[in-house]
Write an enzyme that holds these catalytic residues in place. Sequence first.
Site, PDB file in Angstrom:
ATOM      1  N   GLY A  36      -5.546  -1.432  44.586  1.00 10.50           N
ATOM      2  CA  GLY A  36      -6.364  -0.901  45.678  1.00 10.50           C
ATOM      3  C   GLY A  36      -5.792   0.408  46.212  1.00 10.50           C
ATOM      4  O   GLY A  36      -4.743   0.877  45.765  1.00 10.50           O
ATOM      5  N   SER A  74      -8.339  -8.737  37.493  1.00 12.85           N
ATOM      6  CA  SER A  74      -9.718  -8.937  37.028  1.00 12.85           C
ATOM      7  C   SER A  74     -10.066  -8.210  35.726  1.00 12.85           C
ATOM      8  O   SER A  74     -11.222  -7.860  35.508  1.00 12.85           O
ATOM      9  CB  SER A  74     -10.688  -8.523  38.130  1.00 12.85           C
ATOM     10  OG  SER A  74     -10.504  -7.168  38.428  1.00 12.85           O
ATOM     11  N   TYR A 138      -9.154 -14.881  32.289  1.00 13.36           N
ATOM     12  CA  TYR A 138      -9.652 -14.439  33.596  1.00 13.36           C
ATOM     13  C   TYR A 138     -10.652 -15.455  34.160  1.00 13.36           C
ATOM     14  O   TYR A 138     -10.504 -15.950  35.288  1.00 13.36           O
ATOM     15  CB  TYR A 138     -10.297 -13.052  33.459  1.00 13.36           C
ATOM     16  CG  TYR A 138     -11.117 -12.639  34.648  1.00 13.36           C
ATOM     17  CD1 TYR A 138     -10.509 -12.413  35.878  1.00 13.36           C
ATOM     18  CD2 TYR A 138     -12.499 -12.492  34.544  1.00 13.36           C
ATOM     19  CE1 TYR A 138     -11.270 -12.053  36.980  1.00 13.36           C
ATOM     20  CE2 TYR A 138     -13.261 -12.123  35.637  1.00 13.36           C
ATOM     21  CZ  TYR A 138     -12.642 -11.908  36.849  1.00 13.36           C
ATOM     22  OH  TYR A 138     -13.394 -11.553  37.937  1.00 13.36           O
ATOM     23  N   LEU A 185     -18.766  -0.411  32.204  1.00  9.68           N
ATOM     24  CA  LEU A 185     -19.692   0.500  31.518  1.00  9.68           C
ATOM     25  C   LEU A 185     -20.128   1.680  32.386  1.00  9.68           C
ATOM     26  O   LEU A 185     -19.988   2.836  31.964  1.00  9.68           O
ATOM     27  CB  LEU A 185     -20.921  -0.290  31.040  1.00  9.68           C
ATOM     28  CG  LEU A 185     -21.957   0.530  30.288  1.00  9.68           C
ATOM     29  CD1 LEU A 185     -21.370   1.101  28.999  1.00  9.68           C
ATOM     30  CD2 LEU A 185     -23.202  -0.304  29.989  1.00  9.68           C
ATOM     31  N   ARG A 216     -26.925  -7.028  30.491  1.00  6.86           N
ATOM     32  CA  ARG A 216     -26.180  -7.512  31.657  1.00  6.86           C
ATOM     33  C   ARG A 216     -27.035  -7.364  32.908  1.00  6.86           C
ATOM     34  O   ARG A 216     -27.965  -6.552  32.958  1.00  6.86           O
ATOM     35  CB  ARG A 216     -24.887  -6.696  31.854  1.00  6.86           C
ATOM     36  CG  ARG A 216     -23.849  -6.869  30.752  1.00  6.86           C
ATOM     37  CD  ARG A 216     -23.223  -8.234  30.802  1.00  6.86           C
ATOM     38  NE  ARG A 216     -22.195  -8.422  29.771  1.00  6.86           N
ATOM     39  CZ  ARG A 216     -22.451  -8.849  28.534  1.00  6.86           C
ATOM     40  NH1 ARG A 216     -23.684  -9.107  28.147  1.00  6.86           N
ATOM     41  NH2 ARG A 216     -21.464  -9.034  27.677  1.00  6.86           N
TER      42      ARG A 216
HETATM   43  N1  UFG Z   1     -19.698  -1.715  27.114  1.00 10.57           N
HETATM   44  C1  UFG Z   1     -19.855  -0.758  26.120  1.00 10.57           C
HETATM   45  N2  UFG Z   1     -18.994   0.288  26.103  1.00 10.57           N
HETATM   46  C2  UFG Z   1     -17.983   0.437  27.005  1.00 10.57           C
HETATM   47  C3  UFG Z   1     -17.835  -0.547  28.008  1.00 10.57           C
HETATM   48  C4  UFG Z   1     -18.708  -1.612  28.039  1.00 10.57           C
HETATM   49  O1  UFG Z   1     -20.741  -0.857  25.271  1.00 10.57           O
HETATM   50  O2  UFG Z   1     -17.228   1.417  26.919  1.00 10.57           O
HETATM   51  C5  UFG Z   1     -20.635  -2.830  27.148  1.00 10.57           C
HETATM   52  C6  UFG Z   1     -19.971  -4.192  27.038  1.00 10.57           C
HETATM   53  O3  UFG Z   1     -19.816  -4.561  25.695  1.00 10.57           O
HETATM   54  C7  UFG Z   1     -20.947  -5.071  27.816  1.00 10.57           C
HETATM   55  C8  UFG Z   1     -21.543  -4.132  28.863  1.00 10.57           C
HETATM   56  O4  UFG Z   1     -21.274  -2.831  28.409  1.00 10.57           O
HETATM   57  O5  UFG Z   1     -21.965  -5.487  26.968  1.00 10.57           O
HETATM   58  C9  UFG Z   1     -20.935  -4.314  30.224  1.00 10.57           C
HETATM   59  O6  UFG Z   1     -19.515  -4.287  30.083  1.00 10.57           O
HETATM   60  P1  UFG Z   1     -18.523  -4.253  31.333  1.00 10.57           P
HETATM   61  O7  UFG Z   1     -17.134  -4.210  30.773  1.00 10.57           O
HETATM   62  O8  UFG Z   1     -18.950  -3.209  32.280  1.00 10.57           O
HETATM   63  O9  UFG Z   1     -18.793  -5.640  32.020  1.00 10.57           O
HETATM   64  P2  UFG Z   1     -18.685  -7.118  31.423  1.00 10.57           P
HETATM   65  O10 UFG Z   1     -20.092  -7.608  31.293  1.00 10.57           O
HETATM   66  O11 UFG Z   1     -17.829  -7.236  30.252  1.00 10.57           O
HETATM   67  O12 UFG Z   1     -17.836  -7.779  32.592  1.00 10.57           O
HETATM   68  C10 UFG Z   1     -18.389  -8.245  33.763  1.00 10.57           C
HETATM   69  C11 UFG Z   1     -17.350  -8.215  34.870  1.00 10.57           C
HETATM   70  C12 UFG Z   1     -16.172  -9.089  34.507  1.00 10.57           C
HETATM   71  C13 UFG Z   1     -16.677 -10.459  34.162  1.00 10.57           C
HETATM   72  C14 UFG Z   1     -17.708 -10.376  33.085  1.00 10.57           C
HETATM   73  C15 UFG Z   1     -18.284 -11.690  32.691  1.00 10.57           C
HETATM   74  O13 UFG Z   1     -16.925  -6.904  35.058  1.00 10.57           O
HETATM   75  O14 UFG Z   1     -15.300  -9.172  35.596  1.00 10.57           O
HETATM   76  O15 UFG Z   1     -18.774  -9.545  33.526  1.00 10.57           O
HETATM   77  O16 UFG Z   1     -19.003 -12.190  33.728  1.00 10.57           O
HETATM   78  F1  UFG Z   1     -15.642 -11.223  33.717  1.00 10.57           F
END
Ligand code: UFG
Length: 320
Positions: A36, A74, A138, A185, A216
């Site tokens: 933070g 996280s 996590y 993302l 998502r």
């Molecule tokens: N993605 C890409 N390229 C990137 C980053 C992400 O294609 O550079 C994709 C990922 O594969 C995913 C989507 O974008 O399909 C979203 O990814 P994020 O990493 O932004 O988020 P997540 O869905 O993986 O994670 C979120 C929360 C986590 C939690 C997870 C599951 O941030 O804390 O949902 O609930 F654990």
Amino acid sequence: MKLLVTGGAGYVGSVCAARLVEAGHEVVVLDNLSTGHADAVPEGARLVSAAIDDVIEDVLAEGYDGVLHFAAKSLVGESQQDPAKYWQGNVVTSLRLLEAMRRHRTPRLVFSSTAATYGEPEVVPIPETAPTRPTNTYGATKLAIDHAITGYAGAHGIAAVSLRYFNVAGAYGRFGERHTTETHLIPLVLQVALGTRADVKIFGDDWPTDDGTCVRDYIHVVDLADAHALALANAVAGEHRIYNLGNGFGFSVRQVVDACRAVTGHPIPAEVAPRRDGDPATLVASSDKARAELGWTPKRVDLDGIVRDAWEFTQSRREA
Ligand code: UFG
């Protein structure tokens, strides 16, 4: 109410702390500033810059009406490589918090849980009754804390609510996402528009979704903060209630990149890369329970609007 906000110098915690101060609550932020930022603590809130493990007994001895517990590790990837950091930092620390709440009779708790407690869903949109089979450490640590809260609420009369966040995005004025290690993302895509990253990688385009990229449920951080205030107001002594929080709309990675292009006017080069380990194809929340029981209605559901708020925040950080 006098409220303790752990992790209130982080992304979601700082937005919630700001909204609670505006609503007239007395807010104390407890944050060890490991991820933070002291300048993310809103005006009007007092910062105790220390670790929960070291000070929670003394802090809660002052007498609080409630705790909002955001402080946590996280990062899904990191949790797989260094599970001890997550079992210690998330579970052991939360047990200390619960013990201190029991001893000092702190009546209310709102906990930041996650969609990652469900793992690969069988049914989408995901209801709270879905099986909890986390696919990473996590999610397992957050689920373990949820179970501990259920026991403490029932045995010690705490009014507890766990909020299972889906993909939090957007910003609230000067409060937004500022992670040193960025994995999410929308902020990654906006870094390309800002010129601090060359391109964005799309993790797989052969998923069983309409355009082949993962879907998502992006929830605006202010809608999320509003749900915390409602959870606090509606928590019932001796009960632990669990709510999923999302928009109920799924957006694909390509739709997110397109929204970022539209909002920023930047071409944002994107390249398809291999799938990321552990990603489910689609994660969308059913928030029917939060709507029915908390009277919560997400108001900032438009993807362009969410991206616009995040973009304004990203640009303001460059100027800062
Ligand atoms: N993605 C890409 N390229 C990137 C980053 C992400 O294609 O550079 C994709 C990922 O594969 C995913 C989507 O974008 O399909 C979203 O990814 P994020 O990493 O932004 O988020 P997540 O869905 O993986 O994670 C979120 C929360 C986590 C939690 C997870 C599951 O941030 O804390 O949902 O609930 F654990």
